[in-house]
Design a protein around this motif. Structure first.
Motif, PDB file in Angstrom:
ATOM      1  N   UNK A 113       0.823  -1.205   0.000  1.00 38.63           N
ATOM      2  CA  UNK A 113       0.000   0.000   0.000  1.00 38.63           C
ATOM      3  C   UNK A 113       0.858   1.257   0.000  1.00 38.63           C
ATOM      4  N   UNK A 114       0.416   2.239  -0.775  1.00 43.88           N
ATOM      5  CA  UNK A 114       0.972   3.595  -0.698  1.00 43.88           C
ATOM      6  C   UNK A 114       0.283   4.271   0.476  1.00 43.88           C
ATOM      7  N   UNK A 115       1.040   4.639   1.492  1.00 48.08           N
ATOM      8  CA  UNK A 115       0.441   5.254   2.682  1.00 48.08           C
ATOM      9  C   UNK A 115      -0.112   6.640   2.377  1.00 48.08           C
ATOM     10  N   UNK A 116       0.519   7.374   1.470  1.00 43.59           N
ATOM     11  CA  UNK A 116       0.045   8.721   1.117  1.00 43.59           C
ATOM     12  C   UNK A 116      -1.307   8.664   0.414  1.00 43.59           C
ATOM     13  N   UNK A 117      -1.475   7.674  -0.457  1.00 47.35           N
ATOM     14  CA  UNK A 117      -2.718   7.557  -1.226  1.00 47.35           C
ATOM     15  C   UNK A 117      -3.715   6.615  -0.574  1.00 47.35           C
ATOM     16  N   UNK A 118      -3.282   5.906   0.442  1.00 48.43           N
ATOM     17  CA  UNK A 118      -4.076   4.871   1.127  1.00 48.43           C
ATOM     18  C   UNK A 118      -4.778   3.945   0.133  1.00 48.43           C
ATOM     19  N   UNK A 119      -4.005   3.468  -0.832  1.00 52.22           N
ATOM     20  CA  UNK A 119      -4.522   2.464  -1.769  1.00 52.22           C
ATOM     21  C   UNK A 119      -3.379   1.556  -2.198  1.00 52.22           C
ATOM     22  N   UNK A 120      -3.751   0.430  -2.771  1.00 54.22           N
ATOM     23  CA  UNK A 120      -2.744  -0.548  -3.164  1.00 54.22           C
ATOM     24  C   UNK A 120      -1.798   0.019  -4.206  1.00 54.22           C
ATOM     25  N   UNK A 121      -0.567  -0.483  -4.185  1.00 56.12           N
ATOM     26  CA  UNK A 121       0.471  -0.073  -5.130  1.00 56.12           C
ATOM     27  C   UNK A 121       1.241  -1.324  -5.536  1.00 56.12           C
ATOM     28  N   UNK A 122       1.606  -1.438  -6.778  1.00 54.80           N
ATOM     29  CA  UNK A 122       2.352  -2.607  -7.264  1.00 54.80           C
ATOM     30  C   UNK A 122       3.627  -2.813  -6.445  1.00 54.80           C
ATOM     31  N   UNK A 123       3.977  -4.087  -6.259  1.00 55.95           N
ATOM     32  CA  UNK A 123       5.234  -4.402  -5.598  1.00 55.95           C
ATOM     33  C   UNK A 123       6.376  -3.822  -6.423  1.00 55.95           C
ATOM     34  N   UNK A 124       7.351  -3.180  -5.801  1.00 54.61           N
ATOM     35  CA  UNK A 124       8.532  -2.758  -6.555  1.00 54.61           C
ATOM     36  C   UNK A 124       9.205  -3.996  -7.159  1.00 54.61           C
ATOM     37  N   UNK A 125       9.704  -3.884  -8.378  1.00 52.30           N
ATOM     38  CA  UNK A 125      10.270  -5.038  -9.085  1.00 52.30           C
ATOM     39  C   UNK A 125      11.388  -5.720  -8.303  1.00 52.30           C
ATOM     40  N   UNK A 126      12.270  -4.948  -7.665  1.00 48.74           N
ATOM     41  CA  UNK A 126      13.371  -5.554  -6.903  1.00 48.74           C
ATOM     42  C   UNK A 126      12.829  -6.406  -5.755  1.00 48.74           C
ATOM     43  N   UNK A 127      11.829  -5.899  -5.053  1.00 46.09           N
ATOM     44  CA  UNK A 127      11.231  -6.638  -3.940  1.00 46.09           C
ATOM     45  C   UNK A 127      10.470  -7.849  -4.463  1.00 46.09           C
ATOM     46  N   UNK A 128       9.700  -7.654  -5.506  1.00 48.46           N
ATOM     47  CA  UNK A 128       8.942  -8.750  -6.118  1.00 48.46           C
ATOM     48  C   UNK A 128       9.886  -9.880  -6.536  1.00 48.46           C
ATOM     49  N   UNK A 129      11.028  -9.523  -7.113  1.00 52.83           N
ATOM     50  CA  UNK A 129      12.000 -10.529  -7.523  1.00 52.83           C
ATOM     51  C   UNK A 129      12.485 -11.371  -6.356  1.00 52.83           C
ATOM     52  N   UNK A 130      12.743 -10.737  -5.224  1.00 50.25           N
ATOM     53  CA  UNK A 130      13.177 -11.475  -4.029  1.00 50.25           C
ATOM     54  C   UNK A 130      12.051 -12.353  -3.486  1.00 50.25           C
ATOM     55  N   UNK A 131      10.819 -11.861  -3.576  1.00 50.69           N
ATOM     56  CA  UNK A 131       9.679 -12.610  -3.055  1.00 50.69           C
ATOM     57  C   UNK A 131       9.444 -13.900  -3.833  1.00 50.69           C
ATOM     58  N   UNK A 132       9.745 -13.893  -5.135  1.00 55.26           N
ATOM     59  CA  UNK A 132       9.479 -15.084  -5.956  1.00 55.26           C
ATOM     60  C   UNK A 132      10.277 -16.299  -5.479  1.00 55.26           C
ATOM     61  N   UNK A 133      11.404 -16.080  -4.818  1.00 57.15           N
ATOM     62  CA  UNK A 133      12.189 -17.208  -4.297  1.00 57.15           C
ATOM     63  C   UNK A 133      11.414 -17.980  -3.225  1.00 57.15           C
ATOM     64  N   UNK A 134      10.420 -17.341  -2.607  1.00 61.09           N
ATOM     65  CA  UNK A 134       9.653 -17.955  -1.529  1.00 61.09           C
ATOM     66  C   UNK A 134       8.287 -18.462  -1.983  1.00 61.09           C
ATOM     67  N   UNK A 135       8.020 -18.403  -3.301  1.00 63.93           N
ATOM     68  CA  UNK A 135       6.768 -18.956  -3.817  1.00 63.93           C
ATOM     69  C   UNK A 135       6.749 -20.456  -3.575  1.00 63.93           C
ATOM     70  N   UNK A 136       5.616 -20.952  -3.080  1.00 65.66           N
ATOM     71  CA  UNK A 136       5.508 -22.385  -2.826  1.00 65.66           C
ATOM     72  C   UNK A 136       5.710 -23.142  -4.128  1.00 65.66           C
ATOM     73  N   UNK A 137       6.365 -24.271  -4.014  1.00 67.96           N
ATOM     74  CA  UNK A 137       6.599 -25.139  -5.147  1.00 67.96           C
ATOM     75  C   UNK A 137       5.266 -25.574  -5.750  1.00 67.96           C
ATOM     76  N   UNK A 138       5.168 -25.612  -7.060  1.00 75.86           N
ATOM     77  CA  UNK A 138       3.934 -26.016  -7.743  1.00 75.86           C
ATOM     78  C   UNK A 138       3.451 -27.398  -7.308  1.00 75.86           C
ATOM     79  N   UNK A 139       4.390 -28.308  -7.009  1.00 73.03           N
ATOM     80  CA  UNK A 139       3.998 -29.657  -6.576  1.00 73.03           C
ATOM     81  C   UNK A 139       3.215 -29.598  -5.276  1.00 73.03           C
ATOM     82  N   UNK A 140       3.550 -28.648  -4.391  1.00 71.32           N
ATOM     83  CA  UNK A 140       2.831 -28.515  -3.120  1.00 71.32           C
ATOM     84  C   UNK A 140       1.406 -28.030  -3.365  1.00 71.32           C
ATOM     85  N   UNK A 141       1.228 -27.141  -4.362  1.00 67.69           N
ATOM     86  CA  UNK A 141      -0.103 -26.605  -4.646  1.00 67.69           C
ATOM     87  C   UNK A 141      -1.061 -27.692  -5.144  1.00 67.69           C
TER      88      UNK A 141
END
Length: 143
Positions: A113-141
């Protein structure tokens, strides 16, 4: 195979009711602490840095299924994976065990969330890239 974030902590007196059992709202504080440590320790994006920059990750939805009580002195082992990563949200899969016994499972949807606009905001690409390492394995899904 995806990465899994882990955190351990001991149940303290302040977590417990008079019977020495964790008072269930304290689990929600622990879940928040696991999320905060995940962002700081695993992603390098601490809330202390995000908040002054005008962003946050509030909870949009949370579902907890309790399996067994925890008691004063128990060591709790938390794991966190990302079940789903959207444009501005993420569904976290958090589990808690003690000595191998399941204490609870949690599904929590957080929103960037953007606190100034109090609405959702896209994940910054650098952060999103790091988050993908923690995506559950497809086999688990599909299991």
């Amino acid at each position: 195979m995806s990465e899994v974030f882990t955190l351990s902590r001991q149940v303290e007196f302040n977590h417990c009711d008079p019977a020495g059992i964790v008072f269930y709202p304290r689990y929600f504080e622990m879940i928040s602490a696991v999320q905060e440590r995940f962002f700081a320790d695993a992603l390098g994006a601490s809330w202390a840095d995000m908040t002054p920059a005008g962003f946050g990750t509030p909870m949009g939805e949370i579902n907890v299924r309790f399996a067994a009580p925890s008691r004063l002195g128990d060591r709790l082992d938390f794991t966190l994976e990302i079940a789903r990563l959207g444009g501005a949200s993420a569904e976290l899969a958090i589990t808690c065990h003690s000595a191998g016994e399941l204490r609870f499972t949690c599904r929590a949807t957080i929103v960037h969330v953007s606190l100034a606009e109090t609405k959702s905001a896209r994940w910054p690409e650098a952060l999103r890239g790091k988050m993908t390492a923690y995506l559950q394995d497809q086999r688990k899904k599909t299991a």
